[in-house]
Motif scaffolding. Structure first.
Motif, mmCIF file in Angstrom:
data_model
loop_
_atom_site.group_PDB
_atom_site.id
_atom_site.type_symbol
_atom_site.label_atom_id
_atom_site.label_comp_id
_atom_site.label_asym_id
_atom_site.label_seq_id
_atom_site.Cartn_x
_atom_site.Cartn_y
_atom_site.Cartn_z
ATOM 1 N N SER A 38 -25.493 -15.496 -15.852
ATOM 2 C CA SER A 38 -24.188 -15.846 -15.283
ATOM 3 C C SER A 38 -23.912 -17.347 -15.385
ATOM 4 O O SER A 38 -22.816 -17.768 -15.766
ATOM 5 N N THR B 125 -21.325 -9.727 -11.945
ATOM 6 C CA THR B 125 -22.297 -10.495 -12.735
ATOM 7 C C THR B 125 -22.931 -9.647 -13.838
ATOM 8 O O THR B 125 -23.283 -10.170 -14.896
ATOM 9 N N LEU C 241 -13.848 -17.981 -15.447
ATOM 10 C CA LEU C 241 -14.558 -16.726 -15.220
ATOM 11 C C LEU C 241 -15.103 -16.753 -13.797
ATOM 12 O O LEU C 241 -15.813 -17.670 -13.414
ATOM 13 N N VAL D 272 -16.705 -21.709 -14.741
ATOM 14 C CA VAL D 272 -17.349 -20.490 -14.243
ATOM 15 C C VAL D 272 -17.644 -20.652 -12.749
ATOM 16 O O VAL D 272 -18.224 -21.660 -12.327
ATOM 17 N N LEU E 108 -17.395 -14.682 -11.202
ATOM 18 C CA LEU E 108 -18.416 -13.632 -11.199
ATOM 19 C C LEU E 108 -18.849 -13.320 -9.772
ATOM 20 O O LEU E 108 -19.152 -14.232 -8.987
ATOM 21 N N ILE F 294 -19.482 -18.652 -9.550
ATOM 22 C CA ILE F 294 -20.362 -17.543 -9.182
ATOM 23 C C ILE F 294 -20.397 -17.438 -7.663
ATOM 24 O O ILE F 294 -20.805 -18.371 -6.968
ATOM 25 N N ARG G 286 -22.786 -18.975 -18.837
ATOM 26 C CA ARG G 286 -21.477 -18.661 -19.431
ATOM 27 C C ARG G 286 -20.602 -19.916 -19.508
ATOM 28 O O ARG G 286 -19.584 -19.935 -20.194
ATOM 29 N N ALA H 8 -21.264 -9.936 -17.228
ATOM 30 C CA ALA H 8 -21.054 -11.297 -17.723
ATOM 31 C C ALA H 8 -21.590 -11.525 -19.129
ATOM 32 O O ALA H 8 -21.083 -12.374 -19.862
#
Length: 612
Positions: A559, A518, A332, A529, A334, A531, A562, A521
């Motif tokens: 965020s 974000t 993921l 993950v 973000l 960010i 996750r 999320a």
């Protein structure tokens, strides 16, 4: 299950504080099963309120799946829905008292709401910017009419919507609460169907939603079962306020109970504890909620903090790392907003990594064409025509100054733009009884300022009416509206749109890489993950107040949590100006709030290490 068994049997107003990945959905599902199977509660006396439609669908799936929360389909509560859907049903069942007509519609977009409120600000003699306070007030859901300008604008806006048999999403809540407060018979009927009220994501409610829950649970507060987490309150921009979850005990005294779920199932300890220390610094609260927390995930990984010299290098690192972990893990990515996506998207495509990418249709050129076609097919559609006018003017293709005038234009041009919109806004006074916004604008077309705008619309209308000449129509759309300045813009948007459609069919359990902002999320999780954008002036936002930092830290907390296996917090010394639009302020202060013992810091200016 010992903890859940205890919680579902509490016969008092109960708030279950459930941190990220701690099983709040499971708690709600278990409560439903307990009510139906053990207490033999009539399914029509249970109402379950979720924050999103997706959450309602997932709840239904959860209790339909064989396992400890399984409930037979015929015994499942019918009312598992969002607050807005619940309110919409209340309004539909009481149209006369709500002063609406059959077939009323809900305003389709937030963008249109902003436009119409700005129009109404000018209709009542104010400036377009005066509508901002009205917009915020409606989103907060606390409507107390006074003689103030914001309330005058609000009344004009409501009258405009009702003239065309429309309401907006704020009205769904406000009107439903008004109906319940003013009509005891309606209130009692709705209360009977919500004798056992279960509420998800309580931290994100606004005043109207808080009031609705109070009304529904009145007289049956002992059956109120709520889950949430004030540290995950991230929808202040929609009017959500964590004060309501923090005041739960006061609101439902003297019997209110607050309990914590004791197990984290998703995050490794270092990731969760690091994220918690960060958000606690800015929000305070009850630190004891994590004192006895146990972790199902025993991973010993640290939080990876990386520094890069440029956003393209950062994007390349993310793409390379993901390429190396495939196909064993999902990921993921973000980002603060959609402007950060292109460089990451290009890096992933260059390495042939398949991914799902957030696609904001309202910001796409295709959306402009959609709005145009909706109006061309129905010239009496005043609202789509109003959006079209806004698009044409903002693009700077008419003689009316464009959108950027509001930021960098001369004062003379700002006044010219405000005056032009004032004339358009006041056209609403004449719309109705056979007169459309389009017919009224054609009258303005005789004025020099509006002649080019009217000409563009007339050309598009004529090209569309010539049904057999599609090439001329498309050429006019692209030329007159300045859509897709080059083939790269065209191909990128078309590819993104097709990918969005294809991704609808991707199974939730199928491996994928997702690129999202974000704010999208919540409710998601992934093994890896990443960010992006952890610089001051981005996160936290520029000129952030203390309350802004509180909310931004909560957004980062959501965020970070996750991650199931590895977490990467990325910041860059330089970002292209079309991405940030503000000067960077160095590494985000939020990173400094994470204790050193939970992190591993790396710098990409040094030789590349092997992939973690």
């Amino acid at each position: 299950m010992d903890v859940l068994d205890e919680l579902v049997r509490i016969n008092k107003p109960l708030l279950v504080l459930a941190g990220p990945g701690m099983g709040k959905t499971e708690a709600l599902a278990y409560k439903i099963k307990y009510l139906v199977k053990e207490l033999k509660v009539n399914k029509n006396e249970i109402t379950v309120i979720t924050f999103t439609n997706e959450a309602a669908i997932n709840m239904r799936k959860r209790i339909s799946k064989e396992g400890m929360t399984y409930v037979e389909p015929e015994s499942q509560p019918e009312a598992i829905c969002t607050m807005h859907k619940l309110c919409n049903n209340i309004i539909k069942n009481n149209l006369f008292k709500a002063k609406l007509s059959r077939g009323f519609k809900v305003l389709p977009s937030q963008n249109l709401k902003k436009i119409l409120i700005s129009d109404c600000a000018q209709i009542v003699g104010g400036k377009r910017e005066d509508g901002k306070e009205t917009l915020l007030c409606r989103q907060r859901g606390r409507c107390e009419k006074t003689e103030s300008l914001k309330c005058t604008i609000c009344s004009a806006y409501e009258n405009l919507l009702r003239r065309f048999n429309y309401i907006d999403h704020d009205d769904q809540l406000l009107l439903a609460c008004k109906l319940l407060k003013e009509n005891e018979g309606i209130l009692r009927k709705v209360q009977r169907r919500a004798k056992y009220l279960l509420v998800d994501e309580y931290q994100d409610i606004n005043f109207a939603q808080w009031e609705l829950i109070k009304l529904l649970s009145e007289g049956n507060t002992k059956n109120l079962f709520i889950v949430g987490d004030d540290y995950q309150s991230i929808y202040g921009f929609r009017g959500g306020d964590p004060k309501f979850i923090r005041n739960f005990k006061k609101d439902y005294q003297p019997d209110a109970q607050i309990r914590y779920l004791p197990t984290s199932y998703r995050c490794p300890p270092n990731i969760f504890k690091g994220a918690f220390c960060m958000v606690y610094k800015y929000n305070k609260g009850d630190k004891n909620r994590v004192k006895d927390l146990t972790f199902e995930n025993k991973g010993e990984t640290h939080i990876n903090i990386w520094n890069f010299n440029h956003n393209n290098v950062e994007a390349a690192y993310v793409a390379e790392t993901i390429k190396e972990i495939r196909p064993s893990y999902d990921a993921l990515i973000l980002v603060p907003d959609a402007d950060y996506i292109p460089s990451i998207r290009n890096a992933l495509r260059k390495r042939y990594v398949n991914f799902i990418c957030e696609y904001d249709i309202e910001k796409a050129e295709l959306c402009t064409i959609y709005v145009l076609l909706k109006w061309l097919k129905n010239p009496g559609d005043n609202f789509h025509f109003r959006i079209l006018l806004e698009e044409i003017i903002n693009r700077g293709v008419s003689d009316i100054p464009g959108l950027q005038t509001d930021w960098v234009g001369k004062e003379e041009n700002r006044k010219k733009r405000e005056n032009a919109f004032n004339q358009i806004s006041n056209l609403w006074r004449e719309v109705g009884k056979g007169k459309t916004l389009y017919t009224q604008l054609k009258i303005l077309g005789g004025e020099e300022l509006f002649s080019k705008l009217a000409g563009i619309i007339s050309t598009l209308r004529q090209a569309y009416d010539n049904k057999d000449d599609i090439i001329t129509f498309i050429s006019n759309v692209i030329e007159k509206l300045r859509i897709w300045r080059n083939t790269d813009n065209f191909s990128e948007e078309l590819i993104s749109a097709v990918e969005e459609i294809q991704n609808i069919a991707v199974s939730p359990g199928e491996f994928n890489v997702r690129v999202l902002t974000t704010k999208k999320a919540k409710g998601l999780e992934a093994d890896y993950v990443f960010i992006v954008g952890l610089e001051n002036n981005i996160l936290p936002r520029i000129d952030a107040s203390d309350s802004d930092k509180e909310e931004d830290s909560r957004l980062l907390y959501v965020s970070m949590t996750r991650a199931k296996k590895e977490l990467f917090l990325l910041h860059s010394e330089v970002r292209d100006q079309d991405i940030t639009k503000v000067p960077l302020g160095g590494r985000s202060e939020f990173l400094d709030a994470i204790p050193d013992k939970f992190v591993k810091i790396s710098d990409y200016t040094k030789p590349r290490r092997s992939c973690p």
